[in-house]
Write a protein that holds these residues in place. Structure first.
Motif, PDB file in Angstrom:
ATOM      1  N   PHE A 173      19.747  46.953  29.628  1.00 63.06           N
ATOM      2  CA  PHE A 173      21.160  47.037  29.997  1.00 63.06           C
ATOM      3  C   PHE A 173      21.821  45.674  29.813  1.00 63.06           C
ATOM      4  N   PRO A 174      23.018  45.639  29.214  1.00 62.81           N
ATOM      5  CA  PRO A 174      23.701  44.351  29.047  1.00 62.81           C
ATOM      6  C   PRO A 174      24.168  43.806  30.397  1.00 62.81           C
ATOM      7  N   VAL A 175      23.982  42.530  30.614  1.00 57.95           N
ATOM      8  CA  VAL A 175      24.423  41.916  31.871  1.00 57.95           C
ATOM      9  C   VAL A 175      25.834  41.358  31.680  1.00 57.95           C
ATOM     10  N   GLY A 176      26.496  41.082  32.798  1.00 59.22           N
ATOM     11  CA  GLY A 176      27.855  40.558  32.744  1.00 59.22           C
ATOM     12  C   GLY A 176      28.921  41.622  32.781  1.00 59.22           C
ATOM     13  N   TYR A 177      28.509  42.874  32.970  1.00 62.68           N
ATOM     14  CA  TYR A 177      29.461  43.985  33.069  1.00 62.68           C
ATOM     15  C   TYR A 177      29.313  44.625  34.441  1.00 62.68           C
ATOM     16  N   LYS A 178      30.430  44.963  35.063  1.00 62.71           N
ATOM     17  CA  LYS A 178      30.384  45.659  36.350  1.00 62.71           C
ATOM     18  C   LYS A 178      30.574  47.165  36.195  1.00 62.71           C
ATOM     19  N   VAL A 179      31.218  47.580  35.111  1.00 60.97           N
ATOM     20  CA  VAL A 179      31.417  49.007  34.864  1.00 60.97           C
ATOM     21  C   VAL A 179      31.056  49.300  33.417  1.00 60.97           C
ATOM     22  N   CYS A 180      30.663  50.523  33.186  1.00 59.69           N
ATOM     23  CA  CYS A 180      30.389  51.021  31.835  1.00 59.69           C
ATOM     24  C   CYS A 180      29.240  50.294  31.142  1.00 59.69           C
ATOM     25  N   GLU A 181      28.465  49.516  31.917  1.00 60.43           N
ATOM     26  CA  GLU A 181      27.349  48.778  31.326  1.00 60.43           C
ATOM     27  C   GLU A 181      26.252  49.709  30.832  1.00 60.43           C
ATOM     28  N   ASP A 182      26.237  50.924  31.389  1.00 62.55           N
ATOM     29  CA  ASP A 182      25.186  51.869  31.036  1.00 62.55           C
ATOM     30  C   ASP A 182      25.432  52.550  29.690  1.00 62.55           C
ATOM     31  N   GLN A 183      26.657  52.474  29.173  1.00 60.29           N
ATOM     32  CA  GLN A 183      26.975  53.194  27.948  1.00 60.29           C
ATOM     33  C   GLN A 183      26.164  52.693  26.758  1.00 60.29           C
ATOM     34  N   LEU A 184      26.001  51.388  26.636  1.00 57.73           N
ATOM     35  CA  LEU A 184      25.262  50.836  25.503  1.00 57.73           C
ATOM     36  C   LEU A 184      23.817  51.317  25.525  1.00 57.73           C
ATOM     37  N   PHE A 185      23.167  51.200  26.680  1.00 55.17           N
ATOM     38  CA  PHE A 185      21.773  51.613  26.816  1.00 55.17           C
ATOM     39  C   PHE A 185      21.622  53.095  26.485  1.00 55.17           C
ATOM     40  N   THR A 186      22.461  53.934  27.083  1.00 58.15           N
ATOM     41  CA  THR A 186      22.324  55.379  26.922  1.00 58.15           C
ATOM     42  C   THR A 186      22.657  55.808  25.499  1.00 58.15           C
ATOM     43  N   ALA A 187      23.711  55.231  24.914  1.00 59.91           N
ATOM     44  CA  ALA A 187      24.086  55.600  23.551  1.00 59.91           C
ATOM     45  C   ALA A 187      22.965  55.276  22.571  1.00 59.91           C
ATOM     46  N   LEU A 188      22.350  54.095  22.709  1.00 65.65           N
ATOM     47  CA  LEU A 188      21.261  53.736  21.805  1.00 65.65           C
ATOM     48  C   LEU A 188      20.039  54.619  22.035  1.00 65.65           C
ATOM     49  N   ALA A 189      19.773  54.978  23.282  1.00 67.97           N
ATOM     50  CA  ALA A 189      18.663  55.901  23.550  1.00 67.97           C
ATOM     51  C   ALA A 189      18.926  57.251  22.892  1.00 67.97           C
ATOM     52  N   THR A 219      35.579  50.463  42.996  1.00 67.22           N
ATOM     53  CA  THR A 219      35.913  49.137  43.501  1.00 67.22           C
ATOM     54  C   THR A 219      36.235  48.140  42.393  1.00 67.22           C
ATOM     55  N   THR A 220      35.762  48.405  41.172  1.00 67.02           N
ATOM     56  CA  THR A 220      36.005  47.466  40.078  1.00 67.02           C
ATOM     57  C   THR A 220      37.380  47.713  39.482  1.00 67.02           C
ATOM     58  N   ARG A 221      38.241  46.711  39.543  1.00 67.19           N
ATOM     59  CA  ARG A 221      39.614  46.833  39.068  1.00 67.19           C
ATOM     60  C   ARG A 221      39.806  46.008  37.800  1.00 67.19           C
ATOM     61  N   GLY A 222      40.928  46.282  37.099  1.00 70.57           N
ATOM     62  CA  GLY A 222      41.278  45.500  35.928  1.00 70.57           C
ATOM     63  C   GLY A 222      40.862  46.176  34.644  1.00 70.57           C
ATOM     64  N   ALA A 223      41.682  45.956  33.591  1.00 77.08           N
ATOM     65  CA  ALA A 223      41.432  46.583  32.294  1.00 77.08           C
ATOM     66  C   ALA A 223      40.500  45.766  31.420  1.00 77.08           C
ATOM     67  N   GLU A 224      40.339  44.482  31.720  1.00 78.02           N
ATOM     68  CA  GLU A 224      39.604  43.597  30.814  1.00 78.02           C
ATOM     69  C   GLU A 224      38.175  44.076  30.579  1.00 78.02           C
ATOM     70  N   GLN A 225      37.451  44.433  31.678  1.00 79.87           N
ATOM     71  CA  GLN A 225      36.067  44.895  31.539  1.00 79.87           C
ATOM     72  C   GLN A 225      36.011  46.169  30.703  1.00 79.87           C
ATOM     73  N   ARG A 226      36.939  47.044  30.917  1.00 81.43           N
ATOM     74  CA  ARG A 226      36.918  48.321  30.207  1.00 81.43           C
ATOM     75  C   ARG A 226      37.274  48.163  28.739  1.00 81.43           C
ATOM     76  N   ILE A 227      38.177  47.276  28.411  1.00 80.82           N
ATOM     77  CA  ILE A 227      38.511  47.025  27.010  1.00 80.82           C
ATOM     78  C   ILE A 227      37.333  46.370  26.304  1.00 80.82           C
ATOM     79  N   ARG A 228      36.640  45.438  26.991  1.00 76.53           N
ATOM     80  CA  ARG A 228      35.439  44.820  26.415  1.00 76.53           C
ATOM     81  C   ARG A 228      34.383  45.873  26.107  1.00 76.53           C
ATOM     82  N   THR A 229      34.164  46.774  27.066  1.00 79.54           N
ATOM     83  CA  THR A 229      33.158  47.815  26.864  1.00 79.54           C
ATOM     84  C   THR A 229      33.552  48.741  25.723  1.00 79.54           C
ATOM     85  N   LEU A 230      34.828  49.110  25.651  1.00 81.55           N
ATOM     86  CA  LEU A 230      35.296  49.969  24.567  1.00 81.55           C
ATOM     87  C   LEU A 230      35.031  49.315  23.216  1.00 81.55           C
TER      88      LEU A 230
END
Length: 680
Positions: A173-189, A219-230
């Protein structure tokens, strides 16, 4: 130490009191604790999470490994730490506030083993108002992939995954993400798995909305994390899937869900500079990952969002998202305009004469939801009658017309019969769906199976039942039956139907696993002879043999049933049934005085004499209890087994012997009567 079948990995941060139910659900798994290991990582909790983990480790020695670490700020680090310690053939990630169904791990493990798949999704259920992915759990899927199913729309890691796959591809799992961090792991699996399975017939995982509102996605607010994950997920898809329909299928998920979530938070951003920066990043991202083929695939609201971003309309986009929050919270749908055979959603800026956004952006013809329900199904004689409702969601003030379509599954041959509109209330399940008024969707339709095929019966085959719905030129065809009233029986019904060219079999049944109505014409799957349960043969007065049979046929013509006797010379005689047959039985009387000498095999026959080229002849088995021998002055009729089939043997009696036996019988009766008088 034996290798466990499954390593359950739990990352926990301030998870009390939910953690107790989570751990209890793991130790109570039907697969057995001896086949599990539980790796729990306390990610710097400040409540009683650590103590609860240690308590369970003491209660179940050898099952738990508990690790404590400084808070990492997200779920990735504790999950990675658990993976580093795992020894099981499979791993299962479980959040510390969710819990498992008792048979969850066993069922998922069996599904993986039976089909050789690397990833297994178990059905998820939301608890306490939490939403759960649903579209991928419509049915069990023993083996599929991301391009032929909806599994990619569930990118959380709460799945059973073969550990060899994880280690071979060094998945973490990629570190440094509070939300949507699981998408990378699951998509590659998903993308690297040798097959994916879905367990949909058992509630495997219960995902909980916490009363304290401390789910991390809340609890995690803000668009920045979500845009990074996208952006990260767009890169993953582009790197692993060539351009074309398969890539578009995956990108559709990210633009429909992840872009939407990013825009919700972008609209709530109070810092204009941060808002503009995020908007600029999204515009650059869409410029390279949003081809025309993908524009045709996404839904109208996603098309409009992307159109506003690409045109640089930040303020209009923010206003639309804020308006959308209010509309969604009220449970409303946008109004639909039907025009020239197309349907358009009246979303913001539709034909406003200012932004000049083309109509095709708002086109929802393909996406219109059909609401339907089957209320009754009957087949009387040869007439199949259906009643119910069918209409397009949110399309109200337009003329409707409905046709019933019978379509043969293999050849595609079809017959259409217009339905009659009925002014009846709509289905109850439209409540709260945004439907503003009762639609003109009630229908009743009758099709004569004996004459629907240009005056005759349909050819042998499986005839699927569909409705063709026309709402002012917007046409939809769909199977019916899976949405029905509880009173509609799903038990297969086999009918023997009379037509102008003879009788034929027509069975009504519902397909598995989808539950849609189909008519089996000609015994493709539902055989008439198998509906004969038993026969009884007894002597009746007036020298008649009485044959009674039990059926599970739903109906057959009264004039079509009889008992056929055939002798060794090929001569035959047929006796028709008396009375009206029912769904359970029939009766036929055979006067034996007219039978010629010889052996007559007995069979029940369904046919209309003189008209049928096809008839059902069902042997009366010799296992039927044989009635006594019947004699008169000239003949003896004796039931007997003949090659497993019940037969009647008719022999001539010699007159002198018959007379002697008759006189002897009279003498015996007289002696018995005299003996009775003497005793009195």
């Amino acid at each position: 130490m034996p290798t466990p079948d499954i390593s359950v990995i739990i990352g926990a941060y301030n998870a009390m009191p939910y953690l107790t139910e989570t751990l209890t659900s793991v130790v109570g798994q039907s697969i057995g604790r001896d086949r599990l290991e539980v790796i729990a990582v306390n990610d710097g909790s400040t409540d009683g999470t650590g103590k609860e983990l240690e308590r369970f480790a003491e209660l179940y020695p050898g099952l738990f490994q508990v690790f404590h670490q400084e808070n990492s700020g997200g779920p990735s680090a504790p999950r990675n730490a658990g993976l580093d310690q795992a020894r099981g053939r499979y791993v299962f990630f479980l959040d510390a506030d969710d819990y498992l169904g008792e048979e969850a791990l066993e069922r998922m493990f069996q599904m993986a083993e039976a089909n050789g798949t690397d990833v297994v999704l178990g059905k998820m259920v939301g608890v306490n108002g939490r939403g759960a992915p649903a579209s991928m759990f419509a049915r069990n899927q023993p083996r599929t992939d991301v391009f032929n199913s909806r599994v990619y729309w569930a990118l959380n890691p709460l799945k059973l995954i073969r550990r060899e796959l994880v280690e071979r591809h060094k998945l973490r799992f990629p570190v440094g993400y509070k939300v949507c961090e699981d998408q990378l792991f699951t998509a590659l699996a998903y993308l690297r798995a040798d097959g994916i399975s879905v367990v949909a017939d058992y509630e495997c995982l219960f995902i909980v909305k916490r009363d304290d509102g401390q789910n991390i996605t809340v609890t995690t607010r803000g668009a920045e994390q979500r845009i990074r994950t996208l952006g990260m997920m767009v890169d993953v898809v582009e790197e692993n899937v060539p351009a074309g329909p398969d890539r578009d299928r995956l990108m559709n998920r990210h633009l429909t869900i992840d872009l939407h979530h990013a825009l919700i938070h972008l609209a709530e951003e109070s810092d204009r500079q941060v808002q503009e920066l995020g908007f600029h990043e999204l515009r650059e991202l869409l410029t390279r990952c949003y081809p025309g083929s993908l524009r045709d695939r996404v839904n109208a609201i996603t098309r409009l969002r992307c159109e506003l971003i690409l045109r640089g309309h930040l303020d209009e986009l923010v206003a639309m998202e804020r308006l959308g929050l209010g509309i969604r919270s009220a449970g409303k749908h946008p109004d639909i305009l039907v025009e020239s055979g197309r349907a358009y959603a009246r979303l913001p800026h539709f034909r406003d004469g200012v932004l000049d956004i083309p109509d095709h952006v708002y086109d929802v013809t393909r996406d219109l939801s059909v609401r339907h329900r089957l209320d009754s199904v009957s087949l009387e004689d040869s007439r199949l009658t259906l009643t119910g409702h069918a209409f397009l969601q949110d399309v109200l003030a337009v003329p409707y017309s409905t046709e019933l379509v019978l379509r043969e599954r293999n050849s595609g041959v079809e017959y259409r019969v217009p339905a009659e509109a009925v002014a009846t209330p709509p289905p109850d399940d439209t409540a709260g769906s945004g439907q503003q008024a009762a639609p003109p969707g009630g229908f009743t339709v009758t099709v004569d199976l004996a004459s629907v095929a240009d005056g005759g019966r349909p050819r042998k085959g499986l005839w699927d039942v569909l409705l063709a719905l026309d709402a002012a030129g917007v046409c939809k065809e769909f199977r019916i039956g899976h949405q029905r009233l509880p009173a509609v029986s799903t038990k297969p019904e086999v009918h023997v139907v009379a037509g102008a060219d003879g009788i034929f079999a027509a069975a009504l049944y519902y397909t598995q696993p989808y539950g849609n109505l189909t008519v089996d014409v000609g015994e493709n799957k539902h055989r008439v002879p198998r509906r004969l349960l038993k026969t009884e043969v007894t002597w009746m007065p007036a020298d008649e043999l009485h044959v009674r049979g039990d059926w599970t046929l739903a109906a057959f013509p009264a004039s079509a049933l009889g008992v056929r006797l055939e002798n060794q010379d090929g001569e035959s005689v047929e006796f028709l049934g008396s009375g009206v047959p029912t769904a359970t039985g029939f009766a036929v009387s055979i006067p034996v005085t007219g039978l010629a000498h010889g052996t007559w095999r007995m069979a029940v026959r369904l046919a209309v004499s003189g008209r049928d080229t096809r008839a059902w002849s069902i042997e009366v088995p010799a296992t039927t209890p044989l009635p006594p021998v019947h004699r008169d002055l000239t003949r003896c009729v004796k039931p007997e087994a003949h090659g497993g089939q019940l037969a009647l043997r008719v022999d001539r009696l010699r007159l002198r012997g018959a007379l002697r036996r008759r006189l002897a019988a009279v003498a015996r009766r007289s002696a018995k009567r005299l003996s009775g008088d003497h005793n009195r």
